[in-house]
Write a protein that holds these residues in place. Structure first.
Motif, short mmCIF file in Angstrom:
data_model
loop_
_atom_site.label_atom_id
_atom_site.label_comp_id
_atom_site.label_asym_id
_atom_site.label_seq_id
_atom_site.Cartn_x
_atom_site.Cartn_y
_atom_site.Cartn_z
N UNK A 1 -17.24 41.32 -25.39
CA UNK A 1 -16.48 40.81 -24.25
C UNK A 1 -16.75 39.33 -23.98
N UNK A 2 -17.58 38.68 -24.80
CA UNK A 2 -17.87 37.25 -24.58
C UNK A 2 -16.61 36.42 -24.82
N UNK A 3 -16.41 35.45 -23.95
CA UNK A 3 -15.28 34.54 -24.16
C UNK A 3 -15.79 33.10 -24.14
N UNK A 4 -14.90 32.19 -24.55
CA UNK A 4 -15.30 30.79 -24.62
C UNK A 4 -16.09 30.54 -25.89
N UNK A 5 -16.99 29.55 -25.82
CA UNK A 5 -17.74 29.14 -27.01
C UNK A 5 -18.88 30.14 -27.31
N UNK B 1 -4.17 27.00 -36.28
CA UNK B 1 -4.56 28.32 -35.77
C UNK B 1 -6.00 28.68 -36.13
N UNK B 2 -6.61 27.89 -37.02
CA UNK B 2 -8.00 28.15 -37.41
C UNK B 2 -8.98 27.29 -36.61
N UNK B 3 -8.45 26.49 -35.68
CA UNK B 3 -9.34 25.54 -34.99
C UNK B 3 -10.32 26.21 -34.03
N UNK B 4 -10.13 27.48 -33.73
CA UNK B 4 -11.07 28.18 -32.85
C UNK B 4 -12.42 28.41 -33.53
N UNK B 5 -12.46 28.17 -34.86
CA UNK B 5 -13.65 28.54 -35.64
C UNK B 5 -14.21 27.34 -36.40
N UNK B 6 -15.55 27.17 -36.32
CA UNK B 6 -16.22 26.17 -37.14
C UNK B 6 -17.42 26.85 -37.80
N UNK B 7 -18.23 26.08 -38.52
CA UNK B 7 -19.36 26.69 -39.23
C UNK B 7 -20.44 27.23 -38.30
N UNK B 8 -20.50 26.74 -37.06
CA UNK B 8 -21.58 27.21 -36.19
C UNK B 8 -21.13 27.82 -34.87
N UNK B 9 -19.84 27.82 -34.60
CA UNK B 9 -19.40 28.49 -33.36
C UNK B 9 -17.92 28.89 -33.44
#
Ligand SMILES: [Zn+2]
Length: 307
Positions: A268-272, A244-252
Motif C-alpha cells: 500500500x506504499x505510495x510515492x517514492x 511511461x517508464x519514468x516512474x522507475x529508476x535503478x534505485x527507486x
C-alpha cells in the motif's frame, strides 16, 4: 478473446509484491495483487483493499463482482472454498502436473480456475486494461490456471536466495490489509527450505509443460529493475513508451494507489519507494540455520545463482 494474465509465481517473501506493483504502474496493465486472498480473507473476513476500503465495499471490486458473478452475494463462497481444498494444495501438485485431461482432477481444476478467469475478465472490462496481474504466487494455483483455465497465461517465476527467504520467514510482519492487526505467517528454516524446493520445482515443470514462462531472480531484479521490467513488458506482449517508464529508476520507484489484495506491507506504499537489496540474512541468519538451508536447497540454489 482469452484474457491475458501475468501470474507472479514464487515463494512468499521473494519480491512478488514489489513485482506486481511495478507491473501495475504500466499503462494497459491492471494489477489485482493476490487474488487467492479475495475469497476468504477479502470477502469473508473483511480485509482491506489498498484504497483503504473493505474489499466488499470498494467500488472497483464491487464492479468486478457484479460483472463476474452478478454481485458478490450471488457467489457461492462455500463451493469455491470446497473446491480450493480439493485441488489448490501442495499435495495435489503431482496430479495437477500430470495434466491428464479425463480424470476428476482435471474437472476440479477447471471448475476452480473458472472462478479466477471470471475475475480476470471482469477486471479487464472494469479497468479498460489489456493485461491483468495476479501475484498469488503458489504453484498449485499456477498449475490450475496454466493447464486448465481458458486464459492466456504468462507466468513470471521469481526466485530469491533460499537463505534470504528463510530469514524473512522467521520474522513477524504486520499485515496492513487486516482490520484486526494480524501478522504474516512465520515458518521454520526447515519448512521454508522444503517449501522453496517444491514451489520452485513445480513452477519450473509448468514451464516445461508449455506454459509461457519468464524466470528471474529477486537479486538480479533489484540490481537492474528497469532492464528487467523491460524484459517483462516484452514477455507480456505490451508496448510501453519511454515517458511511461519514468516512474522507475535503478534505485527507486514512484508508485500510485491501486486496488489490490494481500501482500506484504509495501503493497500500500505510495510515492517514492526505495529499491534496495534486502540481504540482511547474510549477517542475521544464525549460522546453523544458514548451513541447514544451504544444504537442503543446494542443487537448485546453485543453478538459480548461475542464472
Ligand atoms: Zn479498492
Amino acid at each position: 478473446m482469452q484474457p491475458r494474465v501475468i501470474f507472479v509465481g514464487g515463494v512468499s517473501r521473494s519480491g512478488t509484491t514489489l513485482l506486481h506493483r511495478l507491473l501495475g504502474q504500466l499503462p494497459g496493465v491492471v494489477s489485482l495483487g493476490e487474488v487467492s486472498n479475495l475469497w476468504e480473507t477479502g470477502l469473508k473476513n473483511g480485509d482491506l483493499c489498498t484504497c483503504g476500503e473493505l474489499i466488499s465495499s470498494c467500488v472497483f471490486w464491487k464492479e468486478i463482482g457484479e460483472r463476474a458473478f452478478g454481485g458478490w452475494g450471488a457467489l457461492d463462497l462455500h463451493e469455491m472454498e470446497r473446491l480450493r481444498g480439493t485441488i489448490d494444495r501442495v499435495r495435489f501438485l503431482p496430479a495437477l502436473l500430470k495434466g491428464k485431461r479425463s480424470d476428476a482432477v482435471q474437472q476440479k481444476a477447471a471448475a476452480y480456475a473458472s472462478y479466477y478467469a471470471k475475475i480476470y475478465a471482469a477486471a479487464l472490462e472494469v479497468s479498460g486494461a489489456r493485461v491483468v496481474v495476479d501475484s498469488s504466487k503458489r504453484a498449485s494455483l499456477a498449475c490450475c490456471l496454466g493447464m486448465y483455465a481458458d486464459i492466456d497465461l504468462k507466468l513470471v517465476h521469481i526466485i530469491r536466495d533460499s537463505r534470504g527467504v528463510a530469514y524473512s520467514c522467521t520474522k513477524h510482519v504486520l499485515r496492513v490489509d487486516s482490520v484486526g492487526g494480524a501478522t504474516l505467517g512465520t515458518a521454520s528454516p526447515m519448512d521454508t527450505s522444503l517449501n522453496w524446493i517444491v514451489q520452485n520445482l513445480a513452477l519450473e515443470i509448468l514451464g516445461r509443460k508449455g506454459v509461457s514462462t519468464h524466470m528471474l531472480t529477486y537479486e538480479r531484479f533489484i540490481d537492474d529493475p528497469v532492464g528487467l521490467l523491460r524484459e517483462l513488458i516484452s514477455f507480456a506482449g505490451l508496448s510501453v513508451d519511454e515517458p511511461a517508464m519514468r516512474f522507475l529508476s535503478d534505485d527507486h520507484a514512484v508508485l500510485d494507489t491501486g486496488h489490490s489484495i494481500g501482500g506484504n506491507p509495501m503493497r500500500a506504499q505510495t510515492g517514492r519507494v526505495s529499491l534496495r537489496l534486502d540481504d540482511v540474512w547474510r549477517t542475521h541468519l544464525p549460522r546453523s540455520d544458514r548451513l541447514l538451508v544451504s544444504a537442503l536447497t543446494y542443487p537448485l540454489l546453485r543453478r538459480y545463482a548461475r542464472g
